[in-house]
Design an enzyme around this catalytic site. Structure first.
Site, PDB file in Angstrom:
ATOM      1  N   THR A 105       0.807  -1.128  -0.060  1.00  0.00           N
ATOM      2  CA  THR A 105       0.118  -0.093   0.098  1.00  0.00           C
ATOM      3  C   THR A 105       0.901   1.208   0.201  1.00  0.00           C
TER       4      THR A 105
ATOM      5  N   ARG B 149      -5.414  -1.622   9.153  1.00  0.00           N
ATOM      6  CA  ARG B 149      -5.533  -0.006   9.845  1.00  0.00           C
ATOM      7  C   ARG B 149      -7.019   0.158   9.920  1.00  0.00           C
TER       8      ARG B 149
ATOM      9  N   ASP C  61       1.273  -8.608   9.735  1.00  0.00           N
ATOM     10  CA  ASP C  61       1.760  -7.470  10.067  1.00  0.00           C
ATOM     11  C   ASP C  61       3.491  -8.145  10.084  1.00  0.00           C
TER      12      ASP C  61
ATOM     13  N   LEU D  35       9.024  -4.472   1.068  1.00  0.00           N
ATOM     14  CA  LEU D  35       9.187  -2.655   1.113  1.00  0.00           C
ATOM     15  C   LEU D  35       8.578  -2.294   2.333  1.00  0.00           C
TER      16      LEU D  35
ATOM     17  N   GLN E  64       8.582   1.039   8.656  1.00  0.00           N
ATOM     18  CA  GLN E  64       8.186   2.664   9.199  1.00  0.00           C
ATOM     19  C   GLN E  64       9.242   3.398   8.482  1.00  0.00           C
ATOM     20  N   SER E  65       8.786   4.330   7.395  1.00  0.00           N
ATOM     21  CA  SER E  65       9.742   4.565   6.536  1.00  0.00           C
ATOM     22  C   SER E  65      10.332   6.149   6.714  1.00  0.00           C
TER      23      SER E  65
ATOM     24  N   THR F  34      18.536   1.480   1.894  1.00  0.00           N
ATOM     25  CA  THR F  34      18.656   2.919   1.677  1.00  0.00           C
ATOM     26  C   THR F  34      19.793   3.493   1.931  1.00  0.00           C
TER      27      THR F  34
ATOM     28  N   GLU G 291      20.181   6.294   3.468  1.00  0.00           N
ATOM     29  CA  GLU G 291      20.143   6.679   4.738  1.00  0.00           C
ATOM     30  C   GLU G 291      21.262   5.752   5.607  1.00  0.00           C
TER      31      GLU G 291
ATOM     32  N   TYR H  65      16.034   5.196  12.011  1.00  0.00           N
ATOM     33  CA  TYR H  65      15.446   4.292  10.882  1.00  0.00           C
ATOM     34  C   TYR H  65      16.815   3.899  10.167  1.00  0.00           C
TER      35      TYR H  65
ATOM     36  N   LYS I  73      17.650   0.011   9.255  1.00  0.00           N
ATOM     37  CA  LYS I  73      17.476  -0.412   7.958  1.00  0.00           C
ATOM     38  C   LYS I  73      19.085  -1.218   7.787  1.00  0.00           C
TER      39      LYS I  73
HETATM   40  P1  NAP Z   1       6.287   4.084   2.367  1.00  0.00           P
HETATM   41  O1  NAP Z   1       5.346   4.737   1.274  1.00  0.00           O
HETATM   42  O2  NAP Z   1       6.139   4.615   3.417  1.00  0.00           O
HETATM   43  O3  NAP Z   1       5.361   2.547   2.685  1.00  0.00           O
HETATM   44  C1  NAP Z   1       5.608   1.684   3.497  1.00  0.00           C
HETATM   45  C2  NAP Z   1       4.724   0.658   3.669  1.00  0.00           C
HETATM   46  O4  NAP Z   1       4.844  -0.239   4.625  1.00  0.00           O
HETATM   47  C3  NAP Z   1       3.179   0.729   3.512  1.00  0.00           C
HETATM   48  O5  NAP Z   1       2.410   0.072   2.726  1.00  0.00           O
HETATM   49  C4  NAP Z   1       2.926   0.361   5.206  1.00  0.00           C
HETATM   50  O6  NAP Z   1       1.506   0.092   5.171  1.00  0.00           O
HETATM   51  C5  NAP Z   1       3.621  -0.589   5.228  1.00  0.00           C
HETATM   52  N1  NAP Z   1       3.910  -1.194   6.894  1.00  0.00           N
HETATM   53  C6  NAP Z   1       4.333  -0.227   7.838  1.00  0.00           C
HETATM   54  N2  NAP Z   1       4.353  -0.742   8.932  1.00  0.00           N
HETATM   55  C7  NAP Z   1       3.853  -2.293   8.625  1.00  0.00           C
HETATM   56  C8  NAP Z   1       3.728  -3.137   9.424  1.00  0.00           C
HETATM   57  N3  NAP Z   1       3.882  -3.226  10.730  1.00  0.00           N
HETATM   58  N4  NAP Z   1       3.486  -4.432   8.944  1.00  0.00           N
HETATM   59  C9  NAP Z   1       3.231  -4.490   7.426  1.00  0.00           C
HETATM   60  N5  NAP Z   1       3.255  -3.230   6.564  1.00  0.00           N
HETATM   61  C10 NAP Z   1       3.690  -2.325   7.298  1.00  0.00           C
HETATM   62  O7  NAP Z   1       7.320   3.714   1.859  1.00  0.00           O
HETATM   63  P2  NAP Z   1       8.082   3.799   0.451  1.00  0.00           P
HETATM   64  O8  NAP Z   1       8.622   5.267  -0.066  1.00  0.00           O
HETATM   65  O9  NAP Z   1       7.168   3.286  -0.521  1.00  0.00           O
HETATM   66  O10 NAP Z   1       9.292   2.830   0.429  1.00  0.00           O
HETATM   67  C11 NAP Z   1       9.471   1.545   0.395  1.00  0.00           C
HETATM   68  C12 NAP Z   1      10.384   0.874   1.061  1.00  0.00           C
HETATM   69  O11 NAP Z   1      11.624   1.200   0.499  1.00  0.00           O
HETATM   70  C13 NAP Z   1      10.642   1.151   2.702  1.00  0.00           C
HETATM   71  O12 NAP Z   1      11.044   0.102   3.028  1.00  0.00           O
HETATM   72  C14 NAP Z   1      11.434   2.351   2.694  1.00  0.00           C
HETATM   73  O13 NAP Z   1      11.884   2.278   3.930  1.00  0.00           O
HETATM   74  C15 NAP Z   1      12.340   1.840   1.630  1.00  0.00           C
HETATM   75  N6  NAP Z   1      13.064   3.120   0.873  1.00  0.00           N
HETATM   76  C16 NAP Z   1      12.399   4.345   0.418  1.00  0.00           C
HETATM   77  C17 NAP Z   1      12.994   4.963  -0.284  1.00  0.00           C
HETATM   78  C18 NAP Z   1      12.241   6.218  -0.774  1.00  0.00           C
HETATM   79  O14 NAP Z   1      13.122   7.319  -1.400  1.00  0.00           O
HETATM   80  N7  NAP Z   1      10.896   6.028  -1.122  1.00  0.00           N
HETATM   81  C19 NAP Z   1      14.376   5.073  -0.356  1.00  0.00           C
HETATM   82  C20 NAP Z   1      15.088   3.801   0.038  1.00  0.00           C
HETATM   83  C21 NAP Z   1      14.545   3.034   0.695  1.00  0.00           C
HETATM   84  P3  NAP Z   1       0.422   1.186   5.465  1.00  0.00           P
HETATM   85  O15 NAP Z   1      -0.043   1.919   4.245  1.00  0.00           O
HETATM   86  O16 NAP Z   1      -0.505   0.423   6.237  1.00  0.00           O
HETATM   87  O17 NAP Z   1       0.996   2.165   6.596  1.00  0.00           O
HETATM   88  O1  F7E Z   2      13.736  14.719   3.871  1.00  0.00           O
HETATM   89  C1  F7E Z   2      14.742  17.962   4.811  1.00  0.00           C
HETATM   90  C2  F7E Z   2      15.139  16.858   5.691  1.00  0.00           C
HETATM   91  O2  F7E Z   2      11.710  13.320   4.652  1.00  0.00           O
HETATM   92  C3  F7E Z   2      14.665  14.963   2.653  1.00  0.00           C
HETATM   93  C4  F7E Z   2      12.659   8.247   2.975  1.00  0.00           C
HETATM   94  O3  F7E Z   2      12.022   7.659   1.902  1.00  0.00           O
HETATM   95  O4  F7E Z   2      14.594   8.834   1.909  1.00  0.00           O
HETATM   96  C5  F7E Z   2      13.534   9.610   2.498  1.00  0.00           C
HETATM   97  O5  F7E Z   2      14.115  10.079   3.818  1.00  0.00           O
HETATM   98  C6  F7E Z   2      15.472  16.188   3.464  1.00  0.00           C
HETATM   99  C7  F7E Z   2      15.996  15.921   4.833  1.00  0.00           C
HETATM  100  O6  F7E Z   2      13.509  12.135   3.134  1.00  0.00           O
HETATM  101  C8  F7E Z   2      11.587  19.385   5.612  1.00  0.00           C
HETATM  102  O7  F7E Z   2      15.720  17.397   6.862  1.00  0.00           O
HETATM  103  C9  F7E Z   2      13.713  20.137   5.410  1.00  0.00           C
HETATM  104  O8  F7E Z   2      17.242  16.271   4.696  1.00  0.00           O
HETATM  105  O9  F7E Z   2      11.881  13.696   2.441  1.00  0.00           O
HETATM  106  P1  F7E Z   2      12.515  13.581   3.437  1.00  0.00           P
HETATM  107  P2  F7E Z   2      14.543  11.558   3.734  1.00  0.00           P
HETATM  108  O10 F7E Z   2      14.796  11.448   5.080  1.00  0.00           O
HETATM  109  O11 F7E Z   2      15.768  11.804   3.118  1.00  0.00           O
HETATM  110  C10 F7E Z   2      15.348   8.026   2.197  1.00  0.00           C
HETATM  111  C11 F7E Z   2      16.484   7.562   1.208  1.00  0.00           C
HETATM  112  C12 F7E Z   2      14.651   6.723   2.757  1.00  0.00           C
HETATM  113  O12 F7E Z   2      14.923   5.657   3.011  1.00  0.00           O
HETATM  114  C13 F7E Z   2      13.465   7.235   3.592  1.00  0.00           C
HETATM  115  O13 F7E Z   2      12.599   6.217   4.074  1.00  0.00           O
HETATM  116  O14 F7E Z   2      14.640  17.460   3.433  1.00  0.00           O
HETATM  117  N1  F7E Z   2      13.650  18.708   5.205  1.00  0.00           N
HETATM  118  N2  F7E Z   2      12.426  20.577   5.527  1.00  0.00           N
HETATM  119  C14 F7E Z   2      12.652  18.279   5.384  1.00  0.00           C
HETATM  120  N3  F7E Z   2      12.041  17.103   5.303  1.00  0.00           N
HETATM  121  C15 F7E Z   2      10.779  16.909   5.676  1.00  0.00           C
HETATM  122  N4  F7E Z   2      10.234  15.788   5.556  1.00  0.00           N
HETATM  123  N5  F7E Z   2       9.940  18.246   5.948  1.00  0.00           N
HETATM  124  C16 F7E Z   2      10.319  19.198   6.152  1.00  0.00           C
HETATM  125  O15 F7E Z   2       9.631  20.165   6.341  1.00  0.00           O
END
Ligand code: NAP
Ligand code: F7E
Length: 324
Positions: A12, A37, A60, A82, A85-86, A127, A129, A151, A155
């Protein structure tokens, strides 16, 4: 020949929805581990028109019996973990939950694969991160890790468990070290979508200002639709491995704002207000990925630049806001 079956945790979420669409288009039977949820979480699957095409299995990530049952029911050949808590910001307030879901959750899926079908191929959503306080100007698969948030630490645990299960049990387990990727389906708490939503509301007279934290932070942003293709490619390789997936370009939050506001004829300096409430206890100041290995071994490159990505997101939010 029977269609392949895939199990996607986090179906989702942003990436889960795009990946499910990609797999359906390739003829897979797609199953998703779906956490219960009290609110509706299927909006992304509906936006892509696939909510009725996937089979949701309630469960879960923190519950081993859920991950085992979902492996049994889906009979998955490929498993994409995937779920997480992201949101980095939330991970300081809920570090134990983040460790359980994002860290141990991955182990629960690996255990389910090992127990139910060790021949299934496994993908872990690692990631950038994990690089946190960067140890090299451009981060690759060999750059040392230095996570800066609960986080990132969770990871890193999941990442090393993936490597360990590959080496200990011979699982075909790969890790994609993905840099930030965004889309119109991005959660509203992440900075790109927070900006594109606010730009649309300001343009349509619903909001005056946008409050942000550290706008000097730099990120390597790509399009989620491109990045799920890399996930799939990893599981089609003969040998499991780890890959950085990135664009190779980095941009400040400030310049990303400039692009978003300019697209609707506004100046970001007239609307962005700095609010220390959004500063993080420890910041990742800059990330820049080196996707050379993904290009050489997977034939993958990012095909969407930041300007195209951000304007696509603003256009989608302009339509959403005008319909409200
Ligand atoms: P997202 O939109 O936050 O999606 C997270 C998913 O995890 C949602 O479907 C959520 O379900 C589910 N989830 C959370 N807690 C759970 C639990 N206890 N049991 C089962 N499912 C659970 O994240 P995304 O951006 O698609 O990212 C996908 C993955 O890639 C994540 O692992 C993230 O950490 C990683 N990642 C993301 C990025 C990025 O830039 N997007 C970069 C690097 C890595 P609900 O909808 O019910 O909340
Ligand atoms: O922040 C700055 C913040 O929350 C990006 C997740 O998908 O990518 C994501 O993590 C930057 C940071 O993403 C605000 O401090 C400034 O430096 O969009 P973000 P993130 O923290 O990089 C990685 C690869 C993952 O794996 C994660 O799951 O933007 N920033 N002002 C802010 N960020 C937020 N959210 N809100 C602000 O108001």
């Amino acid at each position: 020949m029977k269609n392949k079956s895939a199990l996607v945790t986090g179906i989702t979420g942003q990436d889960g929805a795009y990946l499910a669409k990609l797999l359906l288009d390739k003829g897979y039977a797609v199953h998703g581990l779906h956490a219960r949820r009290s609110t509706d979480t299927l909006w992304r699957l509906r936006e892509l028109g696939i909510a009725n095409e996937v089979n949701l299995i309630e469960g879960d990530l923190t519950d081993l019996s859920s991950t085992i049952r979902s492996m049994e029911q889906s009979r998955a050949d490929e498993v994409y973990n995937l779920g997480a808590q992201s949101f980095v910001g939330t991970s300081w307030g809920q570090p134990v939950l983040t460790a359980n879901v994002t860290g141990v959750g991955a182990l629960n899926v690996l255990e389910a694969v090992r127990i139910v079908n060790p021949k299934a191929r496994f993908y872990q959503a690692s990631t950038s991160e994990m690089f946190g306080l960067i140890q090299e100007a451009m981060q690759s698969e060999t750059t040392p890790f230095y996570p800066r948030s609960p986080y990132g630490v969770a990871k890193l645990y999941a990442h090393w468990m993936t490597v360990n299960y590959r080496e200990s049990f011979g699982l075909h387990a790969s890790s994609g070290i993905l840099f930030n990727h965004e889309s119109p389906l991005r959660g509203i708490e992440f900075v790109t979508r927070k900006v594109t939503d606010a730009v649309s509301r300001i343009k349509q007279g619903q909001q005056k200002e946008l409050r942000l934290g550290n706008i000097d932070a730099k990120r390597d942003w790509g399009f989620a639709g491109d990045y799920v293709e890399a996930m799939w490619l990893m599981l089609q390789q003969e040998v499991a491995d780890d890959y950085v997936v990135a664009t190779g370009q980095t941009t400040t939050v400030r310049d990303m704002c400039r692009i978003a506001f300019a697209h609707v004829g506004l100046n970001h300096e007239d609307h962005v207000v700095i609010d220390p409430k959004f500063y993080r206890p420890a910041e990742v100041e800059v990330l820049l990925g080196n996707p050379a290995k993904a290009k050489a071994k997977l034939g993958w490159t990012a095909s969407t630049d930041l300007q195209t990505l951000i304007t696509m997101m603003v256009d989608a939010d302009m339509r959403r806001v005008s319909k409200e």
